[in-house]
Each structure stands twice: as C-alpha cells, then as structure tokens.
Enzyme design. Structure first.
Site, PDB file in Angstrom:
ATOM      1  N   GLU A  37       0.815  -1.214   0.000  1.00 37.21           N
ATOM      2  CA  GLU A  37       0.000   0.000   0.000  1.00 37.21           C
ATOM      3  C   GLU A  37       0.849   1.266   0.000  1.00 37.21           C
ATOM      4  O   GLU A  37       0.401   2.318  -0.427  1.00 37.21           O
ATOM      5  CB  GLU A  37      -0.932   0.003   1.222  1.00 37.21           C
ATOM      6  CG  GLU A  37      -2.008  -1.059   1.174  1.00 37.21           C
ATOM      7  CD  GLU A  37      -2.879  -1.048   2.425  1.00 37.21           C
ATOM      8  OE1 GLU A  37      -4.025  -1.489   2.330  1.00 37.21           O
ATOM      9  OE2 GLU A  37      -2.405  -0.605   3.487  1.00 37.21           O
ATOM     10  N   ASP A  41      -0.222   3.808   9.013  1.00 34.95           N
ATOM     11  CA  ASP A  41      -1.392   3.847   9.879  1.00 34.95           C
ATOM     12  C   ASP A  41      -1.009   4.360  11.257  1.00 34.95           C
ATOM     13  O   ASP A  41       0.089   4.075  11.753  1.00 34.95           O
ATOM     14  CB  ASP A  41      -1.990   2.449  10.045  1.00 34.95           C
ATOM     15  CG  ASP A  41      -2.854   2.022   8.878  1.00 34.95           C
ATOM     16  OD1 ASP A  41      -2.630   2.516   7.756  1.00 34.95           O
ATOM     17  OD2 ASP A  41      -3.739   1.164   9.084  1.00 34.95           O
ATOM     18  N   CYS A  66     -10.839   1.376  12.157  1.00 34.28           N
ATOM     19  CA  CYS A  66     -10.894  -0.083  12.109  1.00 34.28           C
ATOM     20  C   CYS A  66     -10.288  -0.671  13.380  1.00 34.28           C
ATOM     21  O   CYS A  66      -9.439  -0.051  14.023  1.00 34.28           O
ATOM     22  CB  CYS A  66     -10.143  -0.602  10.889  1.00 34.28           C
ATOM     23  SG  CYS A  66     -10.867  -0.084   9.311  1.00 34.28           S
ATOM     24  N   TYR A  94     -12.777  -7.438   6.556  1.00 35.92           N
ATOM     25  CA  TYR A  94     -13.760  -6.662   7.306  1.00 35.92           C
ATOM     26  C   TYR A  94     -14.858  -7.577   7.841  1.00 35.92           C
ATOM     27  O   TYR A  94     -15.406  -8.405   7.110  1.00 35.92           O
ATOM     28  CB  TYR A  94     -14.412  -5.610   6.421  1.00 35.92           C
ATOM     29  CG  TYR A  94     -13.529  -4.465   6.022  1.00 35.92           C
ATOM     30  CD1 TYR A  94     -13.465  -3.308   6.795  1.00 35.92           C
ATOM     31  CD2 TYR A  94     -12.762  -4.530   4.860  1.00 35.92           C
ATOM     32  CE1 TYR A  94     -12.653  -2.248   6.421  1.00 35.92           C
ATOM     33  CE2 TYR A  94     -11.944  -3.474   4.483  1.00 35.92           C
ATOM     34  CZ  TYR A  94     -11.897  -2.341   5.264  1.00 35.92           C
ATOM     35  OH  TYR A  94     -11.093  -1.292   4.889  1.00 35.92           O
ATOM     36  N   ASP A  99     -21.339  -0.676  16.774  1.00 30.88           N
ATOM     37  CA  ASP A  99     -21.343   0.387  17.772  1.00 30.88           C
ATOM     38  C   ASP A  99     -21.469  -0.278  19.134  1.00 30.88           C
ATOM     39  O   ASP A  99     -21.891  -1.439  19.238  1.00 30.88           O
ATOM     40  CB  ASP A  99     -22.528   1.343  17.588  1.00 30.88           C
ATOM     41  CG  ASP A  99     -22.380   2.262  16.386  1.00 30.88           C
ATOM     42  OD1 ASP A  99     -21.239   2.525  15.976  1.00 30.88           O
ATOM     43  OD2 ASP A  99     -23.424   2.698  15.855  1.00 30.88           O
ATOM     44  N   HIS A 136     -20.312   2.065  13.457  1.00 28.50           N
ATOM     45  CA  HIS A 136     -19.356   3.026  12.915  1.00 28.50           C
ATOM     46  C   HIS A 136     -17.901   2.651  13.179  1.00 28.50           C
ATOM     47  O   HIS A 136     -16.996   3.414  12.848  1.00 28.50           O
ATOM     48  CB  HIS A 136     -19.648   4.416  13.488  1.00 28.50           C
ATOM     49  CG  HIS A 136     -21.000   4.931  13.116  1.00 28.50           C
ATOM     50  ND1 HIS A 136     -22.144   4.560  13.801  1.00 28.50           N
ATOM     51  CD2 HIS A 136     -21.402   5.766  12.123  1.00 28.50           C
ATOM     52  CE1 HIS A 136     -23.192   5.163  13.252  1.00 28.50           C
ATOM     53  NE2 HIS A 136     -22.775   5.895  12.240  1.00 28.50           N
ATOM     54  N   HIS A 153      -1.346  -4.007   7.967  1.00 24.50           N
ATOM     55  CA  HIS A 153      -1.566  -3.223   9.180  1.00 24.50           C
ATOM     56  C   HIS A 153      -2.514  -3.925  10.147  1.00 24.50           C
ATOM     57  O   HIS A 153      -2.431  -3.725  11.365  1.00 24.50           O
ATOM     58  CB  HIS A 153      -2.106  -1.838   8.822  1.00 24.50           C
ATOM     59  CG  HIS A 153      -1.076  -0.943   8.210  1.00 24.50           C
ATOM     60  ND1 HIS A 153      -1.053  -0.641   6.868  1.00 24.50           N
ATOM     61  CD2 HIS A 153      -0.016  -0.285   8.761  1.00 24.50           C
ATOM     62  CE1 HIS A 153      -0.030   0.167   6.617  1.00 24.50           C
ATOM     63  NE2 HIS A 153       0.608   0.404   7.749  1.00 24.50           N
ATOM     64  N   GLU A 174      -5.650   4.877   8.388  1.00 23.92           N
ATOM     65  CA  GLU A 174      -4.608   5.378   7.493  1.00 23.92           C
ATOM     66  C   GLU A 174      -4.405   6.881   7.683  1.00 23.92           C
ATOM     67  O   GLU A 174      -5.369   7.635   7.790  1.00 23.92           O
ATOM     68  CB  GLU A 174      -4.967   5.108   6.034  1.00 23.92           C
ATOM     69  CG  GLU A 174      -5.146   3.641   5.695  1.00 23.92           C
ATOM     70  CD  GLU A 174      -6.591   3.187   5.783  1.00 23.92           C
ATOM     71  OE1 GLU A 174      -7.392   3.876   6.467  1.00 23.92           O
ATOM     72  OE2 GLU A 174      -6.926   2.159   5.175  1.00 23.92           O
TER      73      GLU A 174
END
Length: 233
Positions: A37, A41, A66, A94, A99, A136, A153, A174
């Site tokens: 990439e 991060d 994240c 992912y 929340d 979120h 990462h 990031e």
C-alpha cells in the site's frame, strides 16, 4: 513516489521502543512495504483508547476507524465477515461493523462513541449482545501468525498488542494529507495520502514512535523464529 526504500534506517525507532510506547497507551506510526500500500497507519491499543485520542485519530486519518482482532475474538463476539466473497485487493477481512450497546452511545459516530466501541471490543467480559450491528467501527479479522503470515496493518495492530501484553484488539486508521485550503471555496487542494518520509515527519511532529512492518517482522523472527512461509497479501 516517496517510500520506505529511500528512508535511512536510523530515521525509524527501534522495535522495543515502539512496543514500549504502545504498551504505555500511546499511538505509534507503522509503515507497510512500498510495493504494497505504501501507506502508514496510526495504531493504538483498543483497551485504553480515550475520546481525546480518538478525536486526534479521526482528525489526522481517513476517519475510517478499524479494529483489528484475532480470529478467536471475532468468533467469540459473533462478528462474521462483512461479505461472503471478499473482493478487496489485499484481502482485508472486514467483519460486520459495530457500535457499543451502551446508555452513553448516541449515533455511534462521535469520538466518544467510537472510542467506547473499541474499548468494549477489547473488554475481557465482552459479549455479542454488547454491540449494535451495523455501526461506525469496522473490526478486521487478522490472520493467525501475525505479521510473519501477512504483512498488513491488520496483523501489525494485533502483533503489537501481543508483544506489549495488551488485549488482542487494536485501533488503526490510514494517515492522510488533507491538502490545503482554497480561499472562498469549500474544497481542499492536492489532498492525498502521507507516504515515506512524510510519515516519519508526521510522527516526529507529534512525538510518536515510528517503524515499518518489515522491521517488526525482523524483530519477531529474531526473537521467536520464522514461520514456514511469509505471506505478502
């Protein structure tokens, strides 16, 4: 394009110093390989991240918060993968977003709400019912074997938790260059990502330790040995 290849090794901090800062509850800046990439991060332990630290992270990052965690943790908290067929170029795993299910949580997007969700993901007594779905904060399922198995990462965050004796959940995002203001216009000029020596300069500006995933791998292999294979995805 600036990359870690052009940065003297002396510009980075020793991995034991990075681990100690992380153990102290500080942010660290971690760069990946320039052929991957080529980004950095902000990483911090989830168990103690504060509202104020979350506000800093959101301000200086992409804002997509994240939370890398171990495969065992995703199973225990009933966090399935977000999609059945992952088309992410790097295979970033992912899970469904969350929340905190807590009286103080409002919409879930504030620095308070996201810091709370991250701390709860790391809490020893956390249960699936302690979270709203979707939310979120975006948990990421790390691969077993840490940075020796995958140079990402996600794994760097979980590896730092392990090396620092923290609960196995990190918080990452990031680091971006948000560009310059354009007078009288609701736009910013030349936005992008921070790369290479720009990331080192960012770390020095804020008094943060900075390292590369490559150096982290070397440290773990030196102290704990190599795995049979070393992934690059």
């Amino acid at each position: 394009m600036p990359s870690t290849d052009s940065i003297p090794k002396s510009n980075f901090d020793a991995i034991p110093d990075v681990i100690q800062a992380f153990k102290n509850g500080e942010f660290v800046v971690v760069l990946d390989d320039p052929s991957r990439e080529n980004e950095a991060d902000l990483i911090i332990a989830a168990e103690s991240v504060t509202t104020e630290q979350m506000a800093f992270m959101v301000r200086h990052s992409s804002g997509l918060i994240c939370a890398p965690l171990t495969p065992e943790r995703t199973t225990a908290l009933d966090l399935p993968q977000m999609v059945t067929h992952n088309a992410d170029p790097r295979g970033t795993a992912y899970t469904v977003s969350v929340d905190a299910e807590h009286p103080s949580t409002t919409t879930g997007i504030s620095a308070h709400d996201r810091a709370l969700a991250c701390r709860m993901l790391a809490a020893p007594d956390a249960q699936p019912s302690h979270f709203r779905r979707p939310g979120h904060v975006f948990p990421l399922r790390a691969v077993a074997g840490g940075v020796r198995a995958r140079r990402g990462h996600t794994e760097a965050g979980v590896e730092l938790c392990r090396l620092a004796g923290k609960r196995p959940v990190a918080v990452i995002s990031e680091i971006v260059d948000d560009g310059q203001e354009v007078e009288g216009r609701a736009v910013r000029a030349a936005p992008g990502m921070l790369r290479g020596d720009e990331c080192v300069a960012f770390a020095r500006r804020w008094g943060l330790k900075v390292c590369t995933i490559e150096d982290m791998i070397a440290h773990v292999e030196k102290t704990e040995g190599k795995l049979e294979t070393n992934g690059s995805g």
